[in-house]
Structures are given as C-alpha cells and as structure tokens.
Scaffold this motif. Structure first.
Motif, PDB file in Angstrom:
ATOM      1  N   GLY A  59       0.813  -1.209   0.000  1.00  0.00           N
ATOM      2  CA  GLY A  59       0.000   0.000   0.000  1.00  0.00           C
ATOM      3  C   GLY A  59       0.845   1.257   0.000  1.00  0.00           C
ATOM      4  N   ALA A  60       1.967   1.220   0.722  1.00  0.00           N
ATOM      5  CA  ALA A  60       2.837   2.395   0.792  1.00  0.00           C
ATOM      6  C   ALA A  60       3.414   2.720  -0.576  1.00  0.00           C
ATOM      7  CB  ALA A  60       3.948   2.163   1.807  1.00  0.00           C
ATOM      8  N   LEU A  82     -11.083   3.322 -10.113  1.00  0.00           N
ATOM      9  CA  LEU A  82     -11.708   2.328 -10.980  1.00  0.00           C
ATOM     10  C   LEU A  82     -13.191   2.191 -10.656  1.00  0.00           C
ATOM     11  CD1 LEU A  82      -8.889  -0.399 -10.866  1.00  0.00           C
ATOM     12  CD2 LEU A  82      -9.194   1.468 -12.513  1.00  0.00           C
ATOM     13  N   SER A  83     -13.965   1.803 -11.647  1.00  0.00           N
ATOM     14  CA  SER A  83     -15.413   1.670 -11.480  1.00  0.00           C
ATOM     15  C   SER A  83     -15.736   0.563 -10.486  1.00  0.00           C
ATOM     16  CB  SER A  83     -16.067   1.360 -12.825  1.00  0.00           C
ATOM     17  OG  SER A  83     -15.652   0.076 -13.285  1.00  0.00           O
ATOM     18  N   ASP A  84     -16.950   0.610  -9.932  1.00  0.00           N
ATOM     19  CA  ASP A  84     -17.363  -0.407  -8.962  1.00  0.00           C
ATOM     20  C   ASP A  84     -17.307  -1.804  -9.576  1.00  0.00           C
ATOM     21  OD1 ASP A  84     -17.799   1.578  -7.136  1.00  0.00           O
ATOM     22  OD2 ASP A  84     -19.977   1.672  -7.445  1.00  0.00           O
ATOM     23  N   GLY A  85     -17.738  -1.921 -10.842  1.00  0.00           N
ATOM     24  CA  GLY A  85     -17.726  -3.243 -11.466  1.00  0.00           C
ATOM     25  C   GLY A  85     -16.326  -3.805 -11.590  1.00  0.00           C
ATOM     26  N   LEU A  86     -15.374  -2.971 -11.984  1.00  0.00           N
ATOM     27  CA  LEU A  86     -13.997  -3.446 -12.113  1.00  0.00           C
ATOM     28  C   LEU A  86     -13.412  -3.752 -10.740  1.00  0.00           C
ATOM     29  CD1 LEU A  86     -11.631  -4.110 -13.904  1.00  0.00           C
ATOM     30  CD2 LEU A  86     -11.052  -1.679 -14.009  1.00  0.00           C
ATOM     31  N   GLN A  87     -13.735  -2.942  -9.750  1.00  0.00           N
ATOM     32  CA  GLN A  87     -13.252  -3.229  -8.404  1.00  0.00           C
ATOM     33  C   GLN A  87     -13.764  -4.576  -7.907  1.00  0.00           C
ATOM     34  OE1 GLN A  87     -13.214  -0.138  -5.381  1.00  0.00           O
ATOM     35  NE2 GLN A  87     -13.496   1.455  -6.949  1.00  0.00           N
ATOM     36  N   GLN A  88     -15.005  -4.904  -8.230  1.00  0.00           N
ATOM     37  CA  GLN A  88     -15.556  -6.197  -7.813  1.00  0.00           C
ATOM     38  C   GLN A  88     -14.801  -7.352  -8.465  1.00  0.00           C
ATOM     39  OE1 GLN A  88     -19.758  -6.178  -8.602  1.00  0.00           O
ATOM     40  NE2 GLN A  88     -20.196  -4.558  -7.095  1.00  0.00           N
ATOM     41  N   GLN A  89     -14.445  -7.189  -9.742  1.00  0.00           N
ATOM     42  CA  GLN A  89     -13.651  -8.237 -10.396  1.00  0.00           C
ATOM     43  C   GLN A  89     -12.329  -8.456  -9.670  1.00  0.00           C
ATOM     44  OE1 GLN A  89     -13.051  -7.794 -14.660  1.00  0.00           O
ATOM     45  NE2 GLN A  89     -14.983  -6.663 -14.871  1.00  0.00           N
ATOM     46  N   LEU A  90     -11.682  -7.356  -9.310  1.00  0.00           N
ATOM     47  CA  LEU A  90     -10.378  -7.453  -8.658  1.00  0.00           C
ATOM     48  C   LEU A  90     -10.509  -7.991  -7.244  1.00  0.00           C
ATOM     49  CD1 LEU A  90      -8.902  -4.025  -9.862  1.00  0.00           C
ATOM     50  CD2 LEU A  90      -8.531  -6.281 -10.855  1.00  0.00           C
ATOM     51  N   MET A 149      -6.122  -2.800  -1.359  1.00  0.00           N
ATOM     52  CA  MET A 149      -6.848  -1.778  -2.121  1.00  0.00           C
ATOM     53  C   MET A 149      -7.185  -2.296  -3.521  1.00  0.00           C
ATOM     54  SD  MET A 149      -4.601   1.614  -1.189  1.00  0.00           S
ATOM     55  CE  MET A 149      -3.094   0.859  -1.801  1.00  0.00           C
ATOM     56  N   VAL A 150      -8.346  -1.885  -4.023  1.00  0.00           N
ATOM     57  CA  VAL A 150      -8.726  -2.240  -5.395  1.00  0.00           C
ATOM     58  C   VAL A 150      -9.178  -1.026  -6.199  1.00  0.00           C
ATOM     59  CG1 VAL A 150      -9.354  -4.635  -4.888  1.00  0.00           C
ATOM     60  CG2 VAL A 150     -11.070  -2.821  -4.605  1.00  0.00           C
ATOM     61  N   ALA A 151      -9.242   0.142  -5.566  1.00  0.00           N
ATOM     62  CA  ALA A 151      -9.786   1.318  -6.258  1.00  0.00           C
ATOM     63  C   ALA A 151      -8.795   1.907  -7.248  1.00  0.00           C
ATOM     64  CB  ALA A 151     -10.199   2.382  -5.238  1.00  0.00           C
ATOM     65  N   ASN A 152      -7.517   1.712  -7.053  1.00  0.00           N
ATOM     66  CA  ASN A 152      -6.378   2.241  -7.819  1.00  0.00           C
ATOM     67  C   ASN A 152      -5.673   3.294  -6.967  1.00  0.00           C
ATOM     68  OD1 ASN A 152      -4.524   2.478  -9.877  1.00  0.00           O
ATOM     69  ND2 ASN A 152      -5.733   3.927 -11.079  1.00  0.00           N
ATOM     70  N   PRO A 153      -4.483   2.925  -6.473  1.00  0.00           N
ATOM     71  CA  PRO A 153      -3.701   1.730  -6.755  1.00  0.00           C
ATOM     72  C   PRO A 153      -4.398   0.425  -6.349  1.00  0.00           C
ATOM     73  CG  PRO A 153      -2.347   3.413  -5.719  1.00  0.00           C
ATOM     74  CD  PRO A 153      -3.751   3.873  -5.607  1.00  0.00           C
ATOM     75  N   VAL A 154      -3.952  -0.635  -7.014  1.00  0.00           N
ATOM     76  CA  VAL A 154      -4.450  -1.976  -6.745  1.00  0.00           C
ATOM     77  C   VAL A 154      -3.364  -2.729  -5.979  1.00  0.00           C
ATOM     78  CG1 VAL A 154      -5.225  -4.142  -7.764  1.00  0.00           C
ATOM     79  CG2 VAL A 154      -5.860  -1.952  -8.828  1.00  0.00           C
ATOM     80  N   ASP A 155      -3.669  -3.107  -4.740  1.00  0.00           N
ATOM     81  CA  ASP A 155      -2.701  -3.796  -3.882  1.00  0.00           C
ATOM     82  C   ASP A 155      -3.045  -5.280  -3.859  1.00  0.00           C
ATOM     83  OD1 ASP A 155      -1.002  -4.710  -1.955  1.00  0.00           O
ATOM     84  OD2 ASP A 155      -1.866  -3.544  -0.298  1.00  0.00           O
ATOM     85  N   VAL A 156      -2.310  -6.067  -4.619  1.00  0.00           N
ATOM     86  CA  VAL A 156      -2.582  -7.505  -4.666  1.00  0.00           C
ATOM     87  C   VAL A 156      -2.082  -8.215  -3.416  1.00  0.00           C
ATOM     88  CG1 VAL A 156      -2.636  -7.596  -7.181  1.00  0.00           C
ATOM     89  CG2 VAL A 156      -0.475  -7.949  -5.997  1.00  0.00           C
ATOM     90  N   THR A 157      -1.369  -7.489  -2.554  1.00  0.00           N
ATOM     91  CA  THR A 157      -0.854  -7.978  -1.267  1.00  0.00           C
ATOM     92  C   THR A 157       0.093  -9.162  -1.455  1.00  0.00           C
ATOM     93  OG1 THR A 157      -2.570  -9.606  -0.704  1.00  0.00           O
ATOM     94  CG2 THR A 157      -3.057  -7.269  -0.250  1.00  0.00           C
TER      95      THR A 157
END
Length: 699
Positions: A316-317, A336-344, A353-361
């Motif tokens: 995240g940092a 990012l849109s709600d639909g794309l965030q749900q996919q991620l 995080m999935v909104a952008n930046p996307v943190d895959v952890t």
C-alpha cells in the motif's frame, strides 16, 4: 530517397586532413576508432609527414587521393580551413566536418573567418558541419569521425542502432551517449552540430525524421536558429510516431522588456519555447539520465498508452508513493469503477486496495494465477491507458509469465518497476514490457512518455489545421499609424467582435455620438501614439448624460496634454458602456523571433502582467484550441461558475480568439503585435466583446 546530408552522415569514404599517428590527438583518434570498430568504407589520412597511419596509407595532400571522398574531416587551424575546403571541393568532396574553434565564438576576427566559411559553403554547395565541432559517428556503419574517447569506454554495440543523438554541445553528446549505452540502448547517429555555420540543428532533425534507423532522437539545444524548419521537423517526427526529446538550456527570460503591448511582456523567449514544444509534442528533457530513460522507453512506442495510469503493487505504501509521483508529474490515477473493483476483489483480500492503486498484497505468492486475471482485466478496461506494476525481485519473476502473455494478446502498455534483482527483466522487455529499477527514474521518464502518447492525435490535428490555414499571397496593407478605431476595423473584418462605436472630432461630436449610441457611454482619447490610454488619463467610463460627456472630453484633453504632449490626437472614441461581464481576458499575437506568430491568452485587466496567468500557442489557433487554452488557465474557475458566479460564454470567447488568429495570419508580420484587452466574456449565451484593441506595425 537521397538527402543532402547523406555524405555527411552516411559516408562511403572518409578523408582526414591533418592526420596524426597519435590516438590521443584529434587528428589521430578518429582514425584509431575507424580501424578499431571496422569501418568498411575507404579511409584516406592526409598528412605529408606520414606514409602510413593506423594501418591506412597516408597521402601527402588531398589532390593526390585516388578518388573524391564523400566526407572530409578537417583537423587543422581555423585560418587554413576555408582555403583547404576549396581544394577539397575542387577534388570533388561533397561534405566536410570542421573541428577547429576560433570562429564566431572568438571575437570579430573569428566572426570574419566564419563569414568567409559560410560564403564558401553557399557558393560551392558543399555541406560543411561545424566549425567548433567534435564530429559525428554513424554506429550502424561504424563511421567514426568524432574525436571522442567515450566510444571505447561504453559497452560495445552488437545490435543495429535505433536512437540518434544530436546536440549543440560535444560534451553533452558524449554524456548522454554513455548513459544510453549503459542502459543497452542501441545508438544510430552521434551528431555534434558545433557553430552551425552551414548546417543548423533543425536540418539534422529533418534528416533523422525520415531516417529508418532513427526511431527516436535525443537532442540538446541552446538556441534554435530556424524555427519554421524546426516546426516542420517536429511535425515529421509526430507523423512518423517517433519521440523527439529536447533538453533546452538557457531557461531564463530574455528579450522580454516591455514594449508597446502587455502581450509582448508576457510572451518571453522561454514561454514560447515551452509552448512550442508542448504544441509540437516535443518531450522536454530535464536531465541526462531521464533522456537516456526516454530513449529506452521509445523502444516501446508502438504499445498503446496515455495519461491514465493503473498502479499494481503488493505494498500500500508503494502504491501511494507512485500515485503521488505520477499525479505530480501530470498523469491521472483514476478511481476504478465499482464493477472493475468487484472483479479485482475476487482474488484480493479485504485489506488490499482495489480502487487504484491496486494492492494484490502478499497473497500473490499463494495465488499467482489470480495475477493473470488482474492483468487481463486492466489490459482490457477502457478506464485506464497504462498499467504500472511494482514488484521487487522474485515477486516480479512470479508475475512475469502472466504479464508477458497478457501483453502478447493486448497492445496496452505495461511497465514494471523492480527494485530487487528479478531474473525476468530481459524476458519482459522482449515481450514489450519496459523494466525500471528505480521509482523516481521510472516516474520522471514514464510521465512525459505517457503524455507524448496521449498528445499524438492533437499534434496531428494541428498539423492538418496548419496545412489548411495557408497565409494569403500578400498581406492586407496597414497604414503606418493605427489608432484604436483603425485597429478595430482591421480586426473586425475577420470576425473579432467589437461593440458599436463612433469617432468624434470634438466635444460636440462626442455628445452627438453618445446620443445616437445611447447612454451610458465610454469616451476615450483617440491616438495612434498612445498605446495604454488609462496611463495618461485618456479614458472616462459610465458617462450618463451630455454634461458628463463634455466634462470628460475636457478632462481627457487636459490630462493627455500633460502626460503625452507629443502625441498626435485624432479626437475621441465614443462607445456604449458595456457591462455584465463574467470575466475579462487578454488575447494577443506577437511575432516570436524563432517560431513566428504566437498567440497569448490570459486573465485581462490592469493586473495582467502581475498575475501572468497565460497560455501560449503557435498560430493558427482554432476554437477548440482556444477552449483548451482557456481551460488551462488558473483563472478557469472564474469562467466556470466559481462559487455561484454565472458560467461564462466560453464558446463565444473561443470563437473570438480564433478570429484573432485568423486576423493575425491575414495581416502577416507587418502587424508585429496585436492585442485585444480586455476581451469581456459575458454569461452563457450572451457572447463576448472586445472592448479595446492595439496593433503595433513593424518598422
């Protein structure tokens, strides 16, 4: 297709006059490099002191050479240069490089030598590079004519060159070349222009724009000598989808002493250079490392990209840091849109995080296959243009196959940042993914590169507009002296909107004019010799009746007699008092000594030069470009309904600015400055009105 610079930049044979057998001397180093790197063409050292130099037969003089060389390198003193070139020309040599200093940079005696050299080149048609020039290198031919040791100090080049360097400084040329080679960027042309007595910077650019072995050009310039040619070259780069990166030195305001218009004071050298580079989609270099990184990125220019960046990290940092850097550099990091965030979210834990930046952890270690889904989603969404992946070392290696496979199916630009020691860097680069090892350098290079990708359609559009806006065969004639009324008439025929007005010779005529126009009115002094009427007390506003008009005429006459006694006064100008404006703008055209006519738009009124909130463009400018200029102003919120204010009629303002551009092109350079100040912009649907105007005619 042949070009006049072919024998200079692609020589089939090279003679060096002043040859030396010492590789440390300027007459020896190029010969040593030609032998070392295996130049396949004929090499002819010329010096009566030697029979052989570096394994090449040495000739006593140019007349004894067995053939006319394509290129002659002249390593002798300044005083002997022109006479020697005359002999080379008589032999049939087509081009020459002059190393010697001591020309225009060396006082009047040197300037005289340079004039002699220029006259010879013009008379003979010989292509002469320099003087005061380090020389060149065509790395694809191994045609080394530069006395530069850097060629032996960098990693050897084993693949065909694709990036060229052209600079007005030999040291800059060497420094950027070394950085590019350490990044593995293969170089095509190494060009140091020197004094540019006969071949100037932009002519080299024109050659490189059509050179199939130059996919990108890195340049350094202190002063452009031929702005129109530079514009043509930059447009040719845009047409060929080749990045042109220029470091412009000397970034100070020069030559901007206040003249007769506010526009001239606002349009200094630096401001127009910056505007021209932006309009022509020339990437501005900021340091040598960034320029080398941009050369590296240019190898991925066929990928599709733009300003909107998706950031993928497992920290995240780092996501926050990258977002800050990209936004500060002028890119967008959209949510990012709600639909794309749900996919991620399907494969990313709640704490990621999935909104952008996307943190895959760190979950990427346990579920590497999901990374493929993330990349696939971001490669296809219309919400972003570029995907930046931060993953150090082995984590990037875990993602590399998925990234390469996705890039093989989709043209979107992916960029990797590895601060570790990933083993997959070369494989990713081969798959179309540039890899950086530093966050700062990645953002400094990627931001201008993404802006370049984004701006390609705009520069193509301006090129078409420029081609269609041909200047008239002869400019409309202007009188030597123009008062405000004359100026308005000259501009109104091209569509610049002015309120009705009348010229009055005296107070009685002013009263009659005011009665006909309707009160309240404005009365101004009418004189071609007074550019800024308020500064001499030459304006009276909101006059409501005959008495006020008479009093105003009397006061104006007295004030002008006191403050501008030498001015020739043509009478008074009477016009309705126009109110209801949302904002006042300034719009003007000046003739820049390098680039030609340039338009300036900004916040108008008496504080114009204080705020300096302006935007510049080279002509022609149409309404769409004018709209962009207005939106780029810090004052744009004032036009867009700031805090409940009326929304301005921006379309009318843009149309007025387009009309001013059209007028400037029609009038040509005889109108050295044109200014409308203020341009009053009313609320939406109510139009815009130019309340005052000035034309300064060229001497």
């Amino acid at each position: 297709m042949t070009h006049r610079l072919d024998p200079l930049l692609q020589p089939r044979s090279i003679a060096l006059i002043g040859a030396s057998n010492n590789p440390g001397r300027i007459g020896g180093m190029p010969l040593d490099l030609l032998r070392h790197f295996g130049y396949a063409g004929a090499v002819y050292p010329v010096n009566p002191k030697y029979d052989e130099v570096f394994g090449y037969r040495c000739w006593p003089d140019v007349e004894s050479l067995p053939e006319a060389p394509d290129l002659v390198v002249v390593a002798i003193g300044a005083e002997e240069v022109t006479a020697t070139l005359q002999r080379c020309h008589a032999k049939g040599a087509r081009a020459a490089i002059v190393y010697a200093a001591g020309f225009a940079e060396a006082g009047e005696q040197g300037a005289a030598l340079q004039r002699e050299l220029e006259a010879f080149a013009q008379r003979s048609g010989m292509v002469v590079a320099g003087p005061n020039c380090m020389g060149f290198a065509n790395l694809n031919l191994q045609a080394h004519t530069a006395f530069a040791s850097v060629f032996r100090a960098v990693p050897p080049q084993t693949e065909p060159g694709r990036v060229s360097i052209v600079t007005q400084s030999g040291n800059v040329c060497s420094a950027v070349f070394a950085l590019m080679r350490r990044l593995g960027v293969p170089v095509s042309q190494f060009i140091n222009t020197g004094n540019e007595a006969c071949v100037e910077f932009s002519e080299y650019l024109q050659f490189l724009a059509q050179d199939p072995q130059s996919d990108c050009v890195i340049g350094y310039v202190e002063q452009l000598r031929h702005g129109p040619r530079f514009i043509e070259a930059a447009l040719a780069f845009a047409q060929a989808h080749k990045p042109l990166v220029i470091y412009k030195a000397g970034e100070t305001e020069k030559g901007s002493e206040a003249v007769r218009s506010h526009t001239s004071a606002l349009a200094g050298d630096l401001a127009i250079y910056q505007a021209a580079f932006e309009q022509l989609n020339v990437i501005r270099g900021t340091d040598f490392a960034q320029m080398a990184d941009l050369a590296y990125l240019s190898g991925f220019r066929q990928r599709q990209g733009g300003r909107r960046v998706a950031i993928v990290t497992m920290s995240g940092a780092l996501g926050a840091i990258l977002a800050d850097k990209f936004i500060a550099a002028g890119l967008d990091v959209p949510t990012l849109s709600d639909g794309l965030q749900q996919q991620l979210r399907a494969g990313i834990p709640d704490y990621g995080m999935v909104a952008n930046p996307v943190d895959v952890t760190g979950n990427v270690v346990n579920s590497p296959e999901f990374v493929r889904t993330v990349f696939e989603s971001l490669a296809q969404t219309p919400e972003v243009d570029v995907v930046v992946v931060y993953a150090p070392g082995y984590l990037l290696d875990r993602m590399a196959d998925a990234m390469a496979e996705v890039c093989a199916r989709h043209p979107r630009l992916f960029v990797a940042i590895d601060t570790g020691a990933a083993q997959s860097r070369q494989c990713l680069a081969a798959a179309g993914v540039p890899v950086f090892d530093d966050i700062g350098r990645a953002s400094q290079a990627l931001a201008p590169f993404c802006r370049w990708l984004h701006a390609q359609p705009a520069v193509q559009r301006w090129a078409a507009l420029r081609a269609s806006a041909q200047a008239p065969a002869s400019a409309e004639a202007l009188p030597a002296r123009l008062n405000e009324h004359d100026t308005k008439q000259a501009l109104a025929v091209h569509g610049v909107p002015f309120p009705p007005e009348r010229v009055a010779a005296d107070a009685d005529a002013a009263v009659a004019a005011a009665t006909a126009l309707g009160y309240p009115v404005v009365v101004k002094v009418l004189s071609a010799d007074i550019a800024h009427k308020t500064e001499v007390g030459g304006v009276r506003l909101a006059l409501a009746n005959e008495a006020q008009v008479r009093a105003a005429c009397e006061a104006i006459a007295a004030s002008v007699a006191q403050h501008a006694p030498q001015a020739k006064v043509d009478g008074y100008l009477v016009q309705p008092m126009v109110g209801g404006g949302v904002a006042e703008l300034i719009a003007g055209v000046t003739h820049d000594p390098v680039f030609g006519p340039a338009l300036t738009v900004g916040l108008g009124g008496v504080l114009t030069e204080l705020y300096r909130d302006v935007s510049h463009r080279l002509l022609p400018v149409d309404a769409a470009m004018a709209d962009d200029m207005l939106r780029s102003l810090k004052a744009w919120p004032l036009l867009d309904g700031f805090r409940g204010r009326p929304v301005a009629d921006v379309a009318a303002a843009a149309a007025a600015i387009e009309s001013l551009s059209r007028a400037a092109l029609a009038l040509g350079p005889q109108a050295s400055e044109i200014e409308v100040n203020p341009l009053l912009v009313r609320a939406v649907g109510e139009g815009a009105a130019a309340l005052d105007a000035l034309i300064v005619t060229a001497p």
